[in-house]
Design a protein around this motif. Structure first.
Motif, mmCIF file in Angstrom:
data_model
loop_
_atom_site.group_PDB
_atom_site.id
_atom_site.type_symbol
_atom_site.label_atom_id
_atom_site.label_comp_id
_atom_site.label_asym_id
_atom_site.label_seq_id
_atom_site.Cartn_x
_atom_site.Cartn_y
_atom_site.Cartn_z
ATOM 1 N N LYS A 21 -52.839 -62.890 -70.754
ATOM 2 C CA LYS A 21 -52.346 -63.633 -71.906
ATOM 3 C C LYS A 21 -53.184 -64.866 -72.178
ATOM 4 O O LYS A 21 -53.272 -65.342 -73.296
ATOM 5 N N SER A 22 -53.756 -65.449 -71.130
ATOM 6 C CA SER A 22 -54.589 -66.629 -71.319
ATOM 7 C C SER A 22 -55.937 -66.393 -70.675
ATOM 8 O O SER A 22 -56.052 -66.301 -69.466
ATOM 9 N N LYS A 334 -57.745 -60.750 -78.224
ATOM 10 C CA LYS A 334 -56.446 -60.596 -78.884
ATOM 11 C C LYS A 334 -56.104 -61.792 -79.775
ATOM 12 O O LYS A 334 -55.010 -62.351 -79.705
ATOM 13 N N LYS A 370 -53.491 -70.556 -76.335
ATOM 14 C CA LYS A 370 -52.556 -69.618 -75.706
ATOM 15 C C LYS A 370 -53.285 -68.346 -75.280
ATOM 16 O O LYS A 370 -52.857 -67.634 -74.372
ATOM 17 N N THR A 371 -54.381 -68.077 -75.971
ATOM 18 C CA THR A 371 -55.182 -66.884 -75.681
ATOM 19 C C THR A 371 -56.512 -67.234 -75.029
ATOM 20 O O THR A 371 -56.917 -66.646 -74.036
#
Length: 399
Positions: A21-22, A334, A370-371
């Protein structure tokens, strides 16, 4: 007769998306984090045989030695095997194992055999259309492994490894990883020849089923001829197998270093001075001010530039990556934002969240982090990167 459309369906390569996610751009697009090692044949498929010697035993021994070298040197790297014991694994399943693990490199290890025992040497293959009868024969031999699989004629849409017409499908094949595969194959071949002293049979292309579904750079290594007495000594001895594994490992290190050196990376908030253009007018020293006329001209020029600032010429954005070579696919990251490109002096810079406001850019940065946790704000003026400090001054003039 082979169904042409069914055969062509074999050419589809699985494109993998993923990542945590990160991520940093280095982690997502640069560093090699996972490799897949494939020991050819296994189980009821012995591979090439010479007396009591079986290809499947030799390939497994080399594969395990190679994997151990990688794990010992790079503890954080994930090493995936298609098999770690004497079991049968379907050819297409091997590629699926690599894809499922999100491996970034696929190494398939094999042993050669020929009717004439005088033939010997090592060769490294990448997926493609064979350019010689010898390469074609090797591919046919390795692809015959499908005969050990249940319902192989249905599973492979009528593909018959013994028939030349089955290989027509490789005319339609576009190997998107060919360049990187070749860049890995070359040092493998070089190291194998140097360490084992076996003859150099070069890097080649051929149509191997085991490589077709692999969505990453991939090689198939023929580590020697089990049918040749000299090669056989190397292939079956502990020292010989270790030497072969060491050759592949050394080549892997070379490839890994080259990939990561030229990979997509972030600069952790530091702006590249080569790419930054200064917009302020240089101050003149007293010695240079030879007359009031010259001084007046400089002032007039500066004022004109200040008045000429157009809001459409300036914007802020969030840099997510940079690379020495052009990158077209950022799906690993993403990002919900459109990725745009800025060509610098010696790197391509990639940014998102284009906005005319520095404050809005900071808001976008929080979201992007966040990514991509090490993204940062950059400023572009008239198509060139400038310092954020200068951009903020220009922003005030526009207001």
């Amino acid at each position: 007769m082979i169904n042409q459309y069914s055969v062509i369906s074999l050419l589809l390569v699985i494109l993998l998306l993923g990542g945590s996610k990160s991520l940093t751009a280095q982690e997502a697009l640069g560093k090699i984090k996972c490799i897949c090692i494939d020991a050819g044949h296994g189980g009821k498929d012995p591979g090439a045989i010479s007396g009591r010697l079986r290809e499947k035993d030799i390939t497994l021994a080399i594969a395990l030695k190679l994997g151990k070298m990688v794990s010992n040197t790079y503890p954080d790297m994930k090493v995936v095997y298609t098999r770690t014991k004497d079991v049968a694994v379907d050819l297409r399943e091997r590629g699926k194992i690599a894809n499922k693990a999100k491996a970034q490199l696929f190494i398939s290890i094999h042993v050669n055999k020929f009717a004439k025992s005088s033939v010997r040497g090592v060769e490294t293959y990448v997926l493609g259309l064979h350019k010689s009868e010898a390469s074609f024969q090797v591919a046919m031999k390795e692809n015959e492994a499908i005969h050990y699989e249940e319902d192989y004629s249905v599973k492979y849409d009528g593909f018959d490894p013994k028939k030349a017409e089955s290989y027509i499908m490789f005319n339609f094949l576009k190997n998107s990883h060919l360049k990187n595969s070749m860049e890995f194959a070359a040092p493998i071949q070089k190291e194998l020849v140097a360490r084992t002293r076996m003859p150099d049979r070069e890097v080649r292309q051929a149509g191997f089923i085991v490589l077709m579904d692999v969505g990453m750079p991939a090689v198939l290594i023929e580590t020697g001829f089990i049918s040749n007495p000299n090669d056989q000594k190397i292939l079956t001895s502990e020292s010989g197998q270790t030497n072969i594994a060491r050759s592949i490992f050394t080549a892997f290190q070379t490839y890994k270093n080259n990939v990561e050196k030229n990979s997509v990376v972030l600069t952790a908030g530091q702006e590249d001075k080569k790419d930054v253009v200064r917009t302020e007018t240089p101050k003149t020293s007293p010695k240079q001010e030879t007359s009031k006329t010259v001084e007046k001209k400089v002032e007039t020029s500066t004022t004109t530039k200040a008045e000429a600032v157009d809001k459409n010429d300036l914007f802020f954005a969030i840099q997510v990556a940079s690379s020495k070579t052009q990158v077209k696919d950022f799906r690993y990251l993403k990002l919900k934002y459109k990725v745009e490109e800025l060509k610098g002096v010696d790197r391509f810079r990639y940014y998102v969240g284009k906005t005319s406001s520095y404050e809005k850019a900071l808001d976008v940065q929080k979201d992007v982090r966040k990514t991509v946790k090490d993204c940062f704000v950059i400023a572009i003026y008239k198509g060139k990167q400038i310092t954020v400090a200068e951009a903020k001054k220009l922003e005030q003039k526009i207001k």
